[in-house]
Design a protein around this motif. Structure first.
Motif, short mmCIF file in Angstrom:
data_model
loop_
_atom_site.label_atom_id
_atom_site.label_comp_id
_atom_site.label_asym_id
_atom_site.label_seq_id
_atom_site.Cartn_x
_atom_site.Cartn_y
_atom_site.Cartn_z
N UNK A 37 0.64 -1.18 0.19
CA UNK A 37 -0.16 -0.08 0.07
C UNK A 37 0.99 1.29 -0.07
N UNK A 38 2.18 1.08 -0.11
CA UNK A 38 2.88 2.57 0.07
C UNK A 38 2.71 3.41 -0.92
N UNK A 39 2.79 2.99 -2.23
CA UNK A 39 2.47 3.94 -3.38
C UNK A 39 1.33 4.66 -3.34
N UNK A 40 0.26 3.63 -2.98
CA UNK A 40 -1.24 4.50 -2.81
C UNK A 40 -0.86 5.61 -1.55
N UNK A 41 -0.50 5.25 -0.59
CA UNK A 41 -0.44 6.11 0.50
C UNK A 41 0.56 7.57 -0.09
N UNK A 42 1.64 7.10 -0.66
CA UNK A 42 2.66 8.13 -1.25
C UNK A 42 1.61 9.26 -1.93
N UNK A 43 0.90 8.49 -3.00
CA UNK A 43 -0.08 9.65 -3.86
C UNK A 43 -0.94 10.35 -3.02
N UNK A 44 -1.53 9.69 -1.86
CA UNK A 44 -2.41 10.49 -1.12
C UNK A 44 -1.50 11.87 -0.58
N UNK A 45 -0.38 11.33 -0.04
CA UNK A 45 0.51 12.54 0.47
C UNK A 45 0.58 13.57 -0.43
N UNK A 46 0.92 13.06 -1.66
CA UNK A 46 1.11 14.00 -2.91
C UNK A 46 -0.22 14.80 -3.19
N UNK A 47 -1.29 14.23 -3.11
CA UNK A 47 -2.34 15.09 -3.50
C UNK A 47 -2.93 15.96 -2.20
N UNK A 48 -2.42 15.55 -1.07
CA UNK A 48 -2.71 16.61 0.05
C UNK A 48 -2.27 18.11 -0.58
N UNK A 49 -1.30 18.20 -1.49
CA UNK A 49 -0.55 19.39 -1.55
C UNK A 49 -0.93 19.78 -2.94
N UNK A 99 -3.61 21.72 -3.77
CA UNK A 99 -3.99 23.28 -3.69
C UNK A 99 -3.12 24.00 -2.89
N UNK A 100 -1.89 23.75 -2.55
CA UNK A 100 -1.08 24.67 -1.66
C UNK A 100 -0.02 25.26 -2.94
N UNK A 101 -0.44 26.59 -3.17
CA UNK A 101 0.17 27.48 -4.35
C UNK A 101 -0.16 28.64 -3.94
N UNK A 146 4.40 26.48 -5.91
CA UNK A 146 3.42 25.51 -5.72
C UNK A 146 4.45 24.31 -5.24
N UNK A 147 3.36 23.62 -4.15
CA UNK A 147 3.93 22.51 -3.47
C UNK A 147 4.45 21.48 -4.15
N UNK A 148 3.93 21.17 -5.50
CA UNK A 148 4.38 20.10 -6.13
C UNK A 148 5.13 20.39 -7.33
N UNK A 149 5.79 21.54 -6.99
CA UNK A 149 6.91 21.74 -8.03
C UNK A 149 8.03 20.79 -7.65
N UNK A 169 7.47 6.79 -4.70
CA UNK A 169 6.26 6.44 -3.99
C UNK A 169 5.26 7.53 -4.09
N UNK A 170 5.60 8.73 -4.24
CA UNK A 170 4.92 9.85 -4.21
C UNK A 170 4.11 10.09 -5.80
N UNK A 171 4.77 9.77 -6.69
CA UNK A 171 4.38 9.95 -8.08
C UNK A 171 4.40 11.46 -8.37
N UNK A 172 5.74 12.04 -8.01
CA UNK A 172 5.87 13.43 -8.37
C UNK A 172 7.21 13.10 -9.36
N UNK A 173 7.47 14.20 -10.31
CA UNK A 173 8.56 14.32 -11.08
C UNK A 173 9.81 14.04 -10.38
N UNK A 174 10.80 13.10 -10.85
CA UNK A 174 11.96 13.05 -10.04
C UNK A 174 13.09 13.77 -10.79
N UNK A 175 12.91 14.86 -11.75
CA UNK A 175 13.81 15.53 -12.10
C UNK A 175 14.84 16.24 -11.41
N UNK A 176 14.35 16.60 -10.07
CA UNK A 176 14.95 17.29 -9.19
C UNK A 176 15.95 16.36 -8.13
#
Length: 281
Positions: A76-88, A90-92, A102-105, A149-156
């Motif tokens: 369930x780790x990846x699903x949890x990670x995506x939930x953590x990502x999705x919390x962010x 609207x944070x901009x 933007x928090x997801x930058x 696990x967060x499903x965010x771009x890993x370019x950084x």
């Protein structure tokens, strides 16, 4: 459930499982949280959108649980990670210089992750044992899996341990600032811890001095020297000697540590994972 697109989760053979949920990591203090908030975009996002200023410790507890579940969640780790990502999502908003954040930058989101990696590495070497270069590389590679696990771009995300060291040095020396949010987060170092809601003020006046002393030692002692200076945190040579003696005493308990109950040695998320994997510690 794990989807075909999900990265393989970390497991009981990883050094991250062994150490991230170790209760000795709590002795690092709020190093990760303070460093996070010294990045202008992240500090501003917390200032604009979080209840951090009203419920500081409650906010930290709510944030820590999902991060731990991303490490120890197994299938369930990846699903949890995506939930953590999705919390962010609207944070901009807008920084004081007029630029947007933007928090997801990817650069902002990776900085938050990097502080958790640093927190663990610092905690192990300060309060548990020295790490070999091979172990540091291994933990870094595990952190790359964890970040994905967060499903965010890993370019950084730096490509390897050596690149991460250069990244970390640059961030501390050139990028982070004494943002208002970070200053607020360490305000108790000079003002004292706030009284818990149900503790009478007279009682708190009696019991708080030693608690404030411990909180100050762990908070300021656990910060990198340059960031102490930026945040104007008082720290003397005597403080440094006291902190080093304390850390040495904790390390000295290392042989006895495995004899303690697991409930003392590990946070709940780690204990549940060990039971699930039938790998007692």
């Amino acid at each position: 459930m794990t989807s075909k697109a999900d990265p393989a989760p970390l497991g009981p053979t990883s050094l991250t499982w062994r150490y991230f949920g170790d209760t000795r990591m709590l002795l690092v203090g709020p190093r990760a949280a303070v460093l996070q908030n010294m990045l202008p975009a992240l500090g501003q996002g917390v200032l604009d959108h979080s209840v951090f200023f009203k419920e500081t410790f409650a906010r930290l507890r709510r944030s820590a649980g999902p991060i731990l579940d991303t490490v120890y969640g197994g299938a369930d780790a990846a699903a949890t990670g995506r939930k953590v990502r999705d919390y962010h999502h609207g944070i901009k908003g807008t920084l004081p210089d007029g630029s947007r954040y933007h928090a997801l930058d990817p650069e902002t989101y990776y900085w938050a992750h990097a502080t958790f990696l640093d927190h663990m590495l610092y905690g192990i070497e300060t309060f548990v044992r020295p790490l070999s270069e091979a172990e540091k590389r291994r933990i870094y590679e595990e952190s790359r899996t964890w970040f994905r696990m967060y499903g965010v771009s890993d370019r950084a995300m730096p490509e390897d341990w050596e690149a991460f060291q250069a990244y970390w040095k640059r961030m501390l020396e050139e990028v982070v600032v004494p943002h208002r949010t970070a200053r607020y987060g360490v305000g108790y170092v000079t003002k004292g811890l706030p009284a818990p809601p149900r503790v009478p003020k007279a009682v708190w006046r009696r019991v708080s001095p030693p608690l404030n002393a411990v909180a100050r030692l762990l908070t300021v002692g656990g910060m990198p020297p340059r960031q102490r200076e930026l945040l104007e945190l008082p720290w003397s040579e005597a403080d440094e000697r006291r902190y080093r003696r304390f850390a040495a005493a904790v390390r000295g308990l290392g042989r006895a540590w495995p004899l303690l109950p697991e409930a003392v040695r590990y946070l709940p998320q780690a204990r549940r994972a060990f039971v699930r994997e039938s790998r007692p510690r």
